[in-house]
Scaffold this motif. Sequence first.
Motif, PDB file in Angstrom:
ATOM      1  N   UNK A 176       0.613  51.309 -29.534  1.00 54.17           N
ATOM      2  CA  UNK A 176       1.714  50.857 -28.678  1.00 54.17           C
ATOM      3  C   UNK A 176       1.272  50.819 -27.223  1.00 54.17           C
ATOM      4  N   UNK A 177       0.634  51.882 -26.773  1.00 56.13           N
ATOM      5  CA  UNK A 177       0.191  51.961 -25.380  1.00 56.13           C
ATOM      6  C   UNK A 177      -0.858  50.908 -25.062  1.00 56.13           C
ATOM      7  N   UNK A 185      -0.826  61.099 -25.594  1.00 56.80           N
ATOM      8  CA  UNK A 185      -1.467  59.960 -26.253  1.00 56.80           C
ATOM      9  C   UNK A 185      -1.092  58.651 -25.572  1.00 56.80           C
ATOM     10  N   UNK A 186       0.203  58.437 -25.369  1.00 57.61           N
ATOM     11  CA  UNK A 186       0.684  57.186 -24.796  1.00 57.61           C
ATOM     12  C   UNK A 186       0.172  57.002 -23.363  1.00 57.61           C
ATOM     13  N   UNK A 187       0.273  58.052 -22.554  1.00 56.15           N
ATOM     14  CA  UNK A 187      -0.130  57.913 -21.150  1.00 56.15           C
ATOM     15  C   UNK A 187      -1.641  57.703 -21.017  1.00 56.15           C
ATOM     16  N   UNK A 188      -2.413  58.459 -21.750  1.00 56.54           N
ATOM     17  CA  UNK A 188      -3.872  58.334 -21.673  1.00 56.54           C
ATOM     18  C   UNK A 188      -4.339  56.963 -22.151  1.00 56.54           C
ATOM     19  N   UNK A 237      -0.270  50.570 -16.271  1.00 60.96           N
ATOM     20  CA  UNK A 237       0.401  51.390 -15.264  1.00 60.96           C
ATOM     21  C   UNK A 237       1.265  52.414 -15.976  1.00 60.96           C
ATOM     22  N   UNK A 238       1.176  53.659 -15.514  1.00 58.33           N
ATOM     23  CA  UNK A 238       1.881  54.767 -16.148  1.00 58.33           C
ATOM     24  C   UNK A 238       2.699  55.507 -15.098  1.00 58.33           C
ATOM     25  N   UNK A 239       3.998  55.650 -15.383  1.00 58.71           N
ATOM     26  CA  UNK A 239       4.921  56.347 -14.499  1.00 58.71           C
ATOM     27  C   UNK A 239       5.411  57.594 -15.221  1.00 58.71           C
ATOM     28  N   UNK A 287      -2.715  61.432 -16.327  1.00 60.74           N
ATOM     29  CA  UNK A 287      -2.830  59.992 -16.532  1.00 60.74           C
ATOM     30  C   UNK A 287      -1.668  59.237 -15.893  1.00 60.74           C
ATOM     31  N   UNK A 288      -1.392  59.528 -14.634  1.00 57.46           N
ATOM     32  CA  UNK A 288      -0.260  58.919 -13.947  1.00 57.46           C
ATOM     33  C   UNK A 288      -0.704  58.017 -12.803  1.00 57.46           C
TER      34      UNK A 288
END
Length: 179
Positions: free
Chosen positions: A24-25, A47-50, A58-60, A76-77
């Motif tokens: 998904x990520x 998992x998703x953020x990394x 882009x990760x918030x 991982x932000x």
Amino acid sequence: MKLCVFCSANNGLDPDYIDMARQLALWAASNGHTIVFGGHDAGLMHTVSKAAKQAGGTVVGVVPRRIEEMGRLSPWLDEHIPCEDLTDRKQLMMDRSDAFIILPGGIGTLDELFTVTSMKTLDFHQKPIILWNMKGFWDSLVRCLDDLQQKGVTRKQWREYITVVSSLEEVKDSLEHRV
């Protein structure tokens, strides 16, 4: 789109859930979608953020102070939005998202799902809510919601508010047809 992902921050989950969350990520990042999540450094949140960050996405992270105090802030932000508590976090995540994707999770994930769904039933938003039923993870919840509907205690048909899917392809289709 800004995709809010609600999911578990616990480790030791089924490796298939981890792989599906990663896919998904990767899809989100490769299609220019931003991931909005709870900012924790464990479980499916990690998992998703990394995966999104490593794929150039882009990760918030919307992070309650207590999680930061525990030293559990995700590394991982791209954007770190601090907040006071879980109620603040849900509101900030709702405000910053175009759609909600719910992956396997526990009480906190259920709280998030029910909050965004309750808000939708009252027309506070019309954003898609997608419950990804990975390997039947949410089957018992679906049965519970069907039972509540049969007993007449839900507004309309609950599936008018929540789309249940079982694959990444269905997640993509749901987003394309509802946004």
